[in-house]
Motif scaffolding. Structure first.
Motif, PDB file in Angstrom:
ATOM      1  N   CYS A  60      46.400  37.972  42.559  1.00  0.00           N
ATOM      2  CA  CYS A  60      46.049  39.332  42.135  1.00  0.00           C
ATOM      3  C   CYS A  60      46.932  39.792  40.979  1.00  0.00           C
ATOM      4  CB  CYS A  60      46.160  40.298  43.316  1.00  0.00           C
ATOM      5  SG  CYS A  60      44.926  40.023  44.609  1.00  0.00           S
ATOM      6  N   CYS A 120      45.643  38.057  37.893  1.00  0.00           N
ATOM      7  CA  CYS A 120      44.385  38.647  37.430  1.00  0.00           C
ATOM      8  C   CYS A 120      44.626  39.982  36.729  1.00  0.00           C
ATOM      9  CB  CYS A 120      43.437  38.839  38.614  1.00  0.00           C
ATOM     10  SG  CYS A 120      42.790  37.291  39.301  1.00  0.00           S
ATOM     11  N   LEU A 121      45.505  40.801  37.290  1.00  0.00           N
ATOM     12  CA  LEU A 121      45.831  42.081  36.661  1.00  0.00           C
ATOM     13  C   LEU A 121      46.509  41.868  35.311  1.00  0.00           C
ATOM     14  CD1 LEU A 121      47.107  44.100  39.767  1.00  0.00           C
ATOM     15  CD2 LEU A 121      44.984  44.459  38.496  1.00  0.00           C
TER      16      LEU A 121
END
Length: 344
Positions: free
Chosen positions: A325, A328-329
């Motif tokens: 995550c 991805c951010l």
């Protein structure tokens, strides 16, 4: 940030999502060699679709291509073949390094080379450091590279937690192939730059700006098809245990299913570059080299998201998902930085 730039980033995201999902139909193919499956998908992706769409778009298909000299078409074709070599090396990289390490190294290298080599060859690279927009886009490339590294590290953590290891792990051979993959896969970015005269000719014929790059795919993907299909056909003819005759002697229902699934995979593979052309058309000309960075970083981003949706990250610990995550951010942040840079 202008609407055109936002649209350009969005279409690159759509293309990358198609790239991240294209192998799903191939996974459903049963009792076929990889070479047969890949060849059928490739014939659809690299030959049938580019030729068909170009034939529909162009007022006179043959007159369009015959209007270019060999000195214009040959670099486009050779860069396409270069990209095709990268495709073959990509599969071998996964074989010897595993998915996480292979993707991290290969995509990282091709992102850097494909993005930055074009302005270097055009003599524009130094000027990027002298403008706020150029500096911002270069920062976006760096942040994207960090994001790719974080996502790849998440994949490595997942593989360790699940006890997954490359089937024939070989660090030395895998690293060499990953570097080759990264370098050669950037051929698509170089091919798009070399094909600018073809894009301009398409525009002069009145073709919508979103579609002007598509006729050049006949030549670009022709080069990629030559390399990939030659590799598959040679293996089918020479490797013991591989047989086209055996692959096509399956029960009729299974044979039809395999053909249709392979064709669907080929369609999805082509669609990544169909929407790449749409995204590329909306990127300001002075930043057109950023199309490759957006495509490759979104490819990694969408690959991670698809993995989560398919529940491939259930490995008994939260750390890999948390790191994924974060990666991805970071890639999303990179896309915004690049967008702001192009808008300034």
């Amino acid at each position: 940030m202008s609407n055109a730039i936002v649209l350009g980033i969005f279409w690159h995201l759509v293309g990358a999502a198609s790239a991240a999902c294209f192998y799903a139909p191939f996974k459903q193919v049963k009792k076929w060699s990889w070479e047969t499956m890949w060849s059928i998908g490739g014939i659809v992706s690299w030959i049938i679709l580019p030729w068909t769409i170009s034939y529909i778009l162009l007022p006179d298909f043959w007159a369009y291509f015959s209007s270019f000299s060999a000195s214009t078409l040959l670099p486009v074709f050779l860069f396409g073949a270069m990209w095709g070599i990268g495709n073959v090396n990509y599969g071998l990289t996964m074989r010897y390094l595993g998915m996480s390490m292979g993707i991290g190294i290969a995509i990282g290298i091709t992102l850097i080379i494909g993005t930055l080599m074009t302005p270097i060859l055009q003599g524009r690279f130094i000027t990027l450091f002298g403008t706020p927009g150029g500096q911002m886009t270069l920062l976006g490339v760096l942040v994207a590279l960090i994001g790719v590294g974080i996502v790849s590290y998440a994949g490595l953590l997942k593989e360790r937690a699940m006890g997954i290891r490359a089937e024939e792990f070989n660090l030395k051979k895998g690293l060499m192939l990953a570097v080759m993959c990264g370098i050669f896969s950037a051929g698509m970015s170089f091919a798009m730059d070399a094909a600018k005269p073809m894009h301009e000719a398409s525009a002069a014929l009145g073709i919508d700006p979103l579609y002007v790059a598509l006729p050049s795919y006949v030549v670009i993907m022709g080069g990629g098809a030559l390399v990939n299909l030659a590799y598959c056909f040679i293996r089918l003819a020479t490797v013991k245990g591989l047989s086209v005759k055996a692959d096509f002697s399956l029960a009729k229902n299974l044979l039809i299913a395999n053909v249709l699934l392979s064709m669907l995979g080929g369609l999805m593979w082509y669609l990544q570059f169909f929407f790449y052309a749409w995204g590329h058309a909306n990127i300001p000309p002075q930043y057109d080299y950023m199309s490759w960075m957006l495509h490759m970083s979104f490819y990694v981003l969408c690959g991670g998201i698809v993995g989560l949706l398919l529940k491939e990250w259930k490995c008994g610990t939260r750390k890999p998902v948390s790191v994924l995550c974060l990666g991805c951010l970071t890639i999303i942040l990179a896309a915004n930085i690049v967008g702001l840079g192009m808008a300034s």
